[in-house]
Design a protein around this motif. Structure first.
Motif, mmCIF file in Angstrom:
data_model
loop_
_atom_site.group_PDB
_atom_site.id
_atom_site.type_symbol
_atom_site.label_atom_id
_atom_site.label_comp_id
_atom_site.label_asym_id
_atom_site.label_seq_id
_atom_site.Cartn_x
_atom_site.Cartn_y
_atom_site.Cartn_z
ATOM 1 N N ALA A 125 -53.216 10.944 -34.519
ATOM 2 C CA ALA A 125 -53.164 11.886 -35.635
ATOM 3 C C ALA A 125 -52.180 11.419 -36.702
ATOM 4 O O ALA A 125 -52.464 11.503 -37.906
ATOM 5 C CB ALA A 125 -52.767 13.268 -35.127
ATOM 6 N N HIS A 126 -51.048 10.903 -36.288
ATOM 7 C CA HIS A 126 -50.064 10.403 -37.250
ATOM 8 C C HIS A 126 -50.589 9.177 -37.985
ATOM 9 O O HIS A 126 -50.371 9.012 -39.185
ATOM 10 C CB HIS A 126 -48.755 10.072 -36.527
ATOM 11 C CG HIS A 126 -48.095 11.261 -35.898
ATOM 12 N ND1 HIS A 126 -47.210 11.151 -34.844
ATOM 13 C CD2 HIS A 126 -48.217 12.590 -36.155
ATOM 14 C CE1 HIS A 126 -46.799 12.365 -34.499
ATOM 15 N NE2 HIS A 126 -47.397 13.236 -35.272
ATOM 16 N N ARG A 127 -51.292 8.326 -37.247
ATOM 17 C CA ARG A 127 -51.889 7.137 -37.876
ATOM 18 C C ARG A 127 -52.868 7.557 -38.963
ATOM 19 O O ARG A 127 -52.887 6.970 -40.052
ATOM 20 C CB ARG A 127 -52.604 6.280 -36.821
ATOM 21 C CG ARG A 127 -51.686 5.641 -35.801
ATOM 22 C CD ARG A 127 -52.370 4.482 -35.089
ATOM 23 N NE ARG A 127 -53.589 4.867 -34.406
ATOM 24 C CZ ARG A 127 -53.675 5.100 -33.100
ATOM 25 N NH1 ARG A 127 -52.593 5.026 -32.348
ATOM 26 N NH2 ARG A 127 -54.819 5.409 -32.549
ATOM 27 N N GLU A 128 -53.686 8.539 -38.665
ATOM 28 C CA GLU A 128 -54.688 8.965 -39.639
ATOM 29 C C GLU A 128 -54.036 9.612 -40.857
ATOM 30 O O GLU A 128 -54.518 9.471 -41.982
ATOM 31 C CB GLU A 128 -55.669 9.938 -38.973
ATOM 32 C CG GLU A 128 -56.609 9.259 -37.985
ATOM 33 C CD GLU A 128 -57.378 8.122 -38.641
ATOM 34 O OE1 GLU A 128 -57.968 8.326 -39.721
ATOM 35 O OE2 GLU A 128 -57.370 7.011 -38.069
ATOM 36 N N ARG A 129 -52.946 10.310 -40.643
ATOM 37 C CA ARG A 129 -52.240 10.896 -41.783
ATOM 38 C C ARG A 129 -51.662 9.801 -42.677
ATOM 39 O O ARG A 129 -51.701 9.914 -43.905
ATOM 40 C CB ARG A 129 -51.125 11.827 -41.281
ATOM 41 C CG ARG A 129 -51.647 13.148 -40.722
ATOM 42 C CD ARG A 129 -50.568 13.937 -40.031
ATOM 43 N NE ARG A 129 -49.488 14.294 -40.947
ATOM 44 C CZ ARG A 129 -48.323 14.810 -40.549
ATOM 45 N NH1 ARG A 129 -48.102 15.015 -39.250
ATOM 46 N NH2 ARG A 129 -47.401 15.121 -41.432
ATOM 47 N N LEU A 130 -51.142 8.740 -42.091
ATOM 48 C CA LEU A 130 -50.625 7.635 -42.884
ATOM 49 C C LEU A 130 -51.761 6.950 -43.640
ATOM 50 O O LEU A 130 -51.626 6.605 -44.825
ATOM 51 C CB LEU A 130 -49.891 6.631 -41.992
ATOM 52 C CG LEU A 130 -49.282 5.428 -42.704
ATOM 53 C CD1 LEU A 130 -48.302 5.847 -43.785
ATOM 54 C CD2 LEU A 130 -48.592 4.504 -41.691
ATOM 55 N N ARG A 131 -52.892 6.756 -42.971
ATOM 56 C CA ARG A 131 -54.049 6.161 -43.640
ATOM 57 C C ARG A 131 -54.460 6.997 -44.844
ATOM 58 O O ARG A 131 -54.759 6.468 -45.920
ATOM 59 C CB ARG A 131 -55.222 6.037 -42.661
ATOM 60 C CG ARG A 131 -56.477 5.435 -43.287
ATOM 61 C CD ARG A 131 -57.684 5.633 -42.386
ATOM 62 N NE ARG A 131 -57.929 7.042 -42.137
ATOM 63 C CZ ARG A 131 -58.497 7.869 -43.019
ATOM 64 N NH1 ARG A 131 -58.867 7.427 -44.209
ATOM 65 N NH2 ARG A 131 -58.681 9.143 -42.709
ATOM 66 N N ALA A 132 -54.458 8.315 -44.680
ATOM 67 C CA ALA A 132 -54.847 9.190 -45.780
ATOM 68 C C ALA A 132 -53.878 9.069 -46.950
ATOM 69 O O ALA A 132 -54.284 9.058 -48.114
ATOM 70 C CB ALA A 132 -54.917 10.635 -45.289
ATOM 71 N N VAL A 133 -52.574 8.969 -46.654
ATOM 72 C CA VAL A 133 -51.576 8.796 -47.714
ATOM 73 C C VAL A 133 -51.848 7.519 -48.485
ATOM 74 O O VAL A 133 -51.872 7.501 -49.721
ATOM 75 C CB VAL A 133 -50.153 8.774 -47.113
ATOM 76 C CG1 VAL A 133 -49.134 8.303 -48.154
ATOM 77 C CG2 VAL A 133 -49.763 10.137 -46.581
ATOM 78 N N VAL A 134 -52.064 6.424 -47.762
ATOM 79 C CA VAL A 134 -52.277 5.133 -48.416
ATOM 80 C C VAL A 134 -53.548 5.151 -49.258
ATOM 81 O O VAL A 134 -53.553 4.691 -50.407
ATOM 82 C CB VAL A 134 -52.323 3.998 -47.363
ATOM 83 C CG1 VAL A 134 -52.732 2.682 -48.007
ATOM 84 C CG2 VAL A 134 -50.975 3.857 -46.670
ATOM 85 N N GLU A 135 -54.640 5.694 -48.713
ATOM 86 C CA GLU A 135 -55.887 5.729 -49.476
ATOM 87 C C GLU A 135 -55.752 6.581 -50.732
ATOM 88 O O GLU A 135 -56.248 6.213 -51.801
ATOM 89 C CB GLU A 135 -57.026 6.246 -48.594
ATOM 90 C CG GLU A 135 -57.483 5.246 -47.548
ATOM 91 C CD GLU A 135 -58.919 5.496 -47.113
ATOM 92 O OE1 GLU A 135 -59.701 6.055 -47.912
ATOM 93 O OE2 GLU A 135 -59.250 5.124 -45.978
#
Length: 375
Positions: free
Chosen positions: A14-24
């Motif tokens: 879940a944390h990984r996906e949140r970081l991915r969303a920030v970057v995108e």
């Protein structure tokens, strides 16, 4: 648009996906606004690397960007030059306080009798220009320096300069007894564990070397220039540059002299506005203050002479809140920043030279987002 993500060592999906969303959310609008073909973003959080890749390395063949795609990083190269010179001091090959003319006989009897290596490495020699004049060649380099007349007394003004830090790196290599390119590719890069980092990209890796794109949208790569290797000649991947950032935060396992050398590049020598000048790197007290970081990376600081306020004694490396460096060539734009106390860092590599404020703002948003996640 190609988009790929890779993670290493993260415990929480879940944390990984949140970081991915920030970057995108940060990267996609920048690519659209500035017509950037490809971007590689790498983030480190507590020693775990994350890679986010967008678009293509070449519009001609559609090669997608990956964390091993090789980009030109322009003036971020100066942080590697500074590391080599700092290493030379740690092994006793030179002293940053020595006059530059001590290390190049052709400079003796010139203004460089009164200009130290440290002043060259921190752009305070007296006003060396941003670039060499067009008529200066490698063969005529020493003559150019001998005939140069400063605008200011040494150590009084900062004027960001490729000829300044270029000579700094050249003299460090002279003291280490080998050509600069050889020292970087056969010694420093391997010591740092950087398999994708080069001054001269070998034939076997050309397929991984991205094309940059000019303002007109034409494919372009950096050409040769006087002291180009020392000032802006490094080509590397987001994976390697992120490792270099991580080593700047925790250099455990490295050769002891190299570990001390890296730490020493974070020494703060003087202040210009909110920016503190390190060796290669540029430092800020407050990692949360985006306005300070933007001001320190502004055209006012980059292109104009500025009076300096030297610290006495120099500031200890641990006092840096945020450390950064930007870099550009005609076809590429790069930025690296990290917050040592939080063990977070970001690298953004693009194959178009887009505005520096956009890079700084994007990286800051990613750092803030990464720092807020409980990895």
């Amino acid at each position: 648009m190609f988009v790929t993500c890779a993670y290493a060592g993260a415990p929480n999906q879940a944390h990984r996906e949140r970081l991915r969303a920030v970057v995108e959310d940060v990267v996609r609008p920048i690519m659209d606004e500035h017509d950037i073909p490809g971007v590689a973003v790498a983030v480190t959080v507590g020693g775990s690397p994350y890679f986010f890749n967008f678009g293509v390395a070449s519009r001609d063949d559609g090669r997608g960007v990956s964390e091993r795609t090789i980009f030109e990083i322009g003036s971020i190269s100066k942080t590697f030059t500074a590391t080599l010179a700092s290493y030379a001091q740690e092994v006793g090959a030179l002293s940053l306080s020595d006059p530059a003319s001590d290390y190049l006989p052709g400079l003796r009897g010139s203004r460089f009798d009164g200009i130290s290596l440290l002043e060259l490495g921190t752009y305070t020699a007296g006003g060396l220009p941003l670039q060499f004049p067009d008529n200066v060649t490698a063969q005529g380099m020493t003559s150019y320096y001998r005939n140069w007349r400063p605008d200011f007394a040494p150590a009084t003004h900062r004027r960001y300069s490729n000829p300044s830090i270029g000579l700094f790196g050249f003299l460090a290599a002279e003291r280490l007894g080998k050509p600069f390119d050889e020292l970087m590719e056969a010694k420093l890069f391997p010591m740092l564990g950087l398999p994708d980092t080069y001054i001269r990209v070998p034939t076997a890796r050309m397929k991984d070397y991205a094309f940059g794109y000019s303002k007109e949208g034409k494919p372009i790569r950096v050409g040769p220039g006087v002291l180009d290797s020392e000032a802006y000649g490094v080509k590397t991947s987001s994976a390697d540059l992120l490792r270099f950032v991580e080593l700047n935060m925790t250099s455990a396992g490295l050769d002891e002299a190299l570990r001390r050398a890296i730490k020493a590049t974070h020494t703060g020598y003087y202040r210009v506005g909110a920016m503190t000048q390190g060796l290669g790197w540029e430092l800020y007290d407050d990692p949360d203050d985006l306005k300070q970081v933007l001001a320190g990376n502004s055209a006012e600081i980059a292109y104009k002479p500025n009076k300096v306020e030297w610290f006495s004694p120099a500031r200890h490396p641990r006092e840096a809140g945020l450390i950064n460096k930007t870099g550009s060539t005609n076809g590429f734009g790069a930025y690296a920043a990290f917050i040592p106390a939080k063990k977070i860092g970001v690298v953004i590599l693009a194959n178009r030279n887009y505005p520096i404020p956009a890079r700084v703002t994007a990286a800051h948003r990613i750092l803030i987002g990464a720092g807020a996640l409980p990895f």
